[in-house]
Write a protein that holds these residues in place. Sequence first.
Motif, PDB file in Angstrom:
ATOM      1  N   GLY A 113       5.637  -9.066   1.487  1.00 10.24           N
ATOM      2  CA  GLY A 113       6.270  -7.761   1.676  1.00 10.24           C
ATOM      3  C   GLY A 113       6.626  -7.104   0.348  1.00 10.24           C
ATOM      4  O   GLY A 113       6.433  -5.900   0.149  1.00 10.24           O
ATOM      5  N   VAL A 114       7.150  -7.900  -0.589  1.00  7.47           N
ATOM      6  CA  VAL A 114       7.508  -7.374  -1.916  1.00  7.47           C
ATOM      7  C   VAL A 114       6.254  -6.918  -2.656  1.00  7.47           C
ATOM      8  O   VAL A 114       6.242  -5.848  -3.268  1.00  7.47           O
ATOM      9  N   LYS A 115       5.186  -7.726  -2.602  1.00 11.54           N
ATOM     10  CA  LYS A 115       3.940  -7.341  -3.278  1.00 11.54           C
ATOM     11  C   LYS A 115       3.375  -6.056  -2.680  1.00 11.54           C
ATOM     12  O   LYS A 115       2.904  -5.177  -3.403  1.00 11.54           O
ATOM     13  N   ARG A 116       3.413  -5.954  -1.363  1.00  8.94           N
ATOM     14  CA  ARG A 116       2.911  -4.745  -0.692  1.00  8.94           C
ATOM     15  C   ARG A 116       3.752  -3.523  -1.097  1.00  8.94           C
ATOM     16  O   ARG A 116       3.221  -2.446  -1.349  1.00  8.94           O
ATOM     17  N   PHE A 117       5.056  -3.707  -1.193  1.00  6.10           N
ATOM     18  CA  PHE A 117       5.943  -2.613  -1.584  1.00  6.10           C
ATOM     19  C   PHE A 117       5.647  -2.161  -3.012  1.00  6.10           C
ATOM     20  O   PHE A 117       5.634  -0.959  -3.308  1.00  6.10           O
ATOM     21  N   LEU A 118       5.430  -3.090  -3.914  1.00  8.80           N
ATOM     22  CA  LEU A 118       5.166  -2.738  -5.310  1.00  8.80           C
ATOM     23  C   LEU A 118       3.816  -2.047  -5.496  1.00  8.80           C
ATOM     24  O   LEU A 118       3.647  -1.246  -6.407  1.00  8.80           O
ATOM     25  N   ARG A 119       2.836  -2.367  -4.628  1.00 13.85           N
ATOM     26  CA  ARG A 119       1.518  -1.729  -4.718  1.00 13.85           C
ATOM     27  C   ARG A 119       1.478  -0.364  -4.047  1.00 13.85           C
ATOM     28  O   ARG A 119       0.584   0.439  -4.317  1.00 13.85           O
TER      29      ARG A 119
END
Length: 64
Positions: free
Chosen positions: A7-13
């Motif tokens: 979820g964090v990686k998706r948010f940052l991208r």
Amino acid sequence: MKALMLGVKRFLRDEEGVTAIEYGLIAALIAVVLIVGATAAGTALNTLFNNIGTCISNPPGCPY
């Protein structure tokens, strides 16, 4: 834990929020330019009309 990291990686991208912020900044810059231009034009027109009024009310004292 793995779902949180994904979820964090998706948010940052995700760049949709960045694009909205950029459009907001561009709109604000355009608004500032329009306000400054309108103010400058208003001041110039005010001076012009005051000079015309002076020439109409006192023709011998008209510098134009």
